[in-house]
Write a protein that holds these residues in place. Structure first.
Motif, PDB file in Angstrom:
ATOM      1  N   ASP A   1       0.872  -1.416  -0.036  1.00 15.78           N
ATOM      2  CA  ASP A   1      -0.141   0.109  -0.312  1.00 15.78           C
ATOM      3  C   ASP A   1       0.840   1.359   0.120  1.00 15.78           C
ATOM      4  N   ALA A   2       1.974   0.982   0.533  1.00 18.41           N
ATOM      5  CA  ALA A   2       2.822   2.506   0.824  1.00 18.41           C
ATOM      6  C   ALA A   2       3.786   2.626  -0.411  1.00 18.41           C
ATOM      7  N   ALA A   3       3.843   1.619  -1.232  1.00 23.12           N
ATOM      8  CA  ALA A   3       4.963   1.555  -2.691  1.00 23.12           C
ATOM      9  C   ALA A   3       4.506   2.898  -3.356  1.00 23.12           C
TER      10      ALA A   3
ATOM     11  N   ALA B   1       6.294   7.946  -5.127  1.00 23.80           N
ATOM     12  CA  ALA B   1       5.745   9.583  -5.472  1.00 23.80           C
ATOM     13  C   ALA B   1       6.405  10.589  -4.744  1.00 23.80           C
ATOM     14  N   ASP B   2       6.740  10.124  -3.385  1.00 19.42           N
ATOM     15  CA  ASP B   2       7.566  11.256  -2.644  1.00 19.42           C
ATOM     16  C   ASP B   2       9.049  11.260  -3.211  1.00 19.42           C
ATOM     17  N   ALA B   3       9.340  10.140  -3.539  1.00 20.33           N
ATOM     18  CA  ALA B   3      10.819  10.213  -4.109  1.00 20.33           C
ATOM     19  C   ALA B   3      10.901  11.174  -5.371  1.00 20.33           C
ATOM     20  N   LEU B   4      10.034  10.922  -6.088  1.00 23.80           N
ATOM     21  CA  LEU B   4      10.037  11.489  -7.568  1.00 23.80           C
ATOM     22  C   LEU B   4       9.689  13.101  -7.235  1.00 23.80           C
TER      23      LEU B   4
ATOM     24  N   TYR C   1      20.381   7.959  -7.823  1.00 21.22           N
ATOM     25  CA  TYR C   1      20.258   8.807  -6.913  1.00 21.22           C
ATOM     26  C   TYR C   1      18.678   8.608  -6.320  1.00 21.22           C
ATOM     27  N   ALA C   2      17.633   8.346  -7.338  1.00 22.87           N
ATOM     28  CA  ALA C   2      16.447   7.954  -7.129  1.00 22.87           C
ATOM     29  C   ALA C   2      16.086   6.800  -6.140  1.00 22.87           C
ATOM     30  N   ARG C   3      16.930   5.769  -6.675  1.00 19.90           N
ATOM     31  CA  ARG C   3      16.891   4.606  -5.730  1.00 19.90           C
ATOM     32  C   ARG C   3      17.252   4.858  -4.243  1.00 19.90           C
ATOM     33  N   GLY C   4      18.164   5.631  -4.195  1.00 18.72           N
ATOM     34  CA  GLY C   4      18.755   6.017  -2.747  1.00 18.72           C
ATOM     35  C   GLY C   4      17.596   6.822  -2.177  1.00 18.72           C
ATOM     36  N   VAL C   5      17.098   7.612  -2.675  1.00 16.19           N
ATOM     37  CA  VAL C   5      15.738   8.384  -2.175  1.00 16.19           C
ATOM     38  C   VAL C   5      14.848   7.511  -1.602  1.00 16.19           C
ATOM     39  N   VAL C   6      14.722   6.399  -2.487  1.00 17.38           N
ATOM     40  CA  VAL C   6      13.506   5.684  -1.996  1.00 17.38           C
ATOM     41  C   VAL C   6      14.046   4.799  -0.973  1.00 17.38           C
TER      42      VAL C   6
END
Length: 176
Positions: free
Chosen positions: A33-35, A40-43, A62-67
């Protein structure tokens, strides 16, 4: 739109990587559910820095690190909340039942038992088929740490799942 338009570039990045980032957050948190929310928050965070990131060598890393960081914070927050609730409702020491070994057959349940860094290394290396270098870049750790955490994580999965199930998981790299 122009080819070098930052909005168009970000839109293309979003379209290519949103599902993958959602799957990564789902595997790291254990919460389907949180995925979408975490992806979206990371993007959103990437969009806010897109003027700098669009020139970066590895914006997906970088995006993977943010996630991974958002997932870690979500897990920590949920753990703190559970502790507060447990403390509030506890009526003295009650013995906790032992683990139901028969119920621990699902790879997902076994992954949830791993500490975050081991889980992140195993998931990125085997579910996303990233190299050790790309995994290290995404998590902001050294390649040596990726190697040791992946090996230790797989060893723990072998203990929980059994040797054959853990090997099957490791050989199914990226087949999902």
């Amino acid at each position: 739109m122009l080819l070098d338009d930052p909005s168009a570039e970000f839109h293309d990045f979003f379209e290519r990587h949103y599902a993958e980032l959602g799957r990564l957050s789902s595997l790291l948190t254990g919460e389907a559910d949180a995925a979408d929310d975490l992806a979206a928050d990371a993007l959103v965070a990437l969009w806010q820095r897109w003027d700098r990131l669009r020139e970066a060598e590895h914006p997906l890393a970088y995006a993977r690190g943010v996630v991974a960081n958002l997932a870690r914070e979500r897990i920590r927050s949920a753990t703190r909340e559970r502790r507060r609730v447990a403390l509030f409702w506890s009526r003295g020491a009650q013995p906790a039942p032992g683990p139901d070994v028969a119920a621990v057959v699902d790879v997902r349940a076994a992954l949830d038992r791993l500490p975050f860094r081991k889980r992140a290394c195993v998931v990125l290396r085997h579910a996303f088929d990233l190299s050790e270098k790309d995994t290290a870049r995404a998590l902001g750790i050294s390649v040596g740490t990726v190697k040791s955490q992946t090996a230790k994580g797989l060893a723990e999965l072998e203990r929980v799942l059994g040797v054959q199930a853990a090997r099957d998981m490791a050989t199914e790299r990226g087949s999902r």
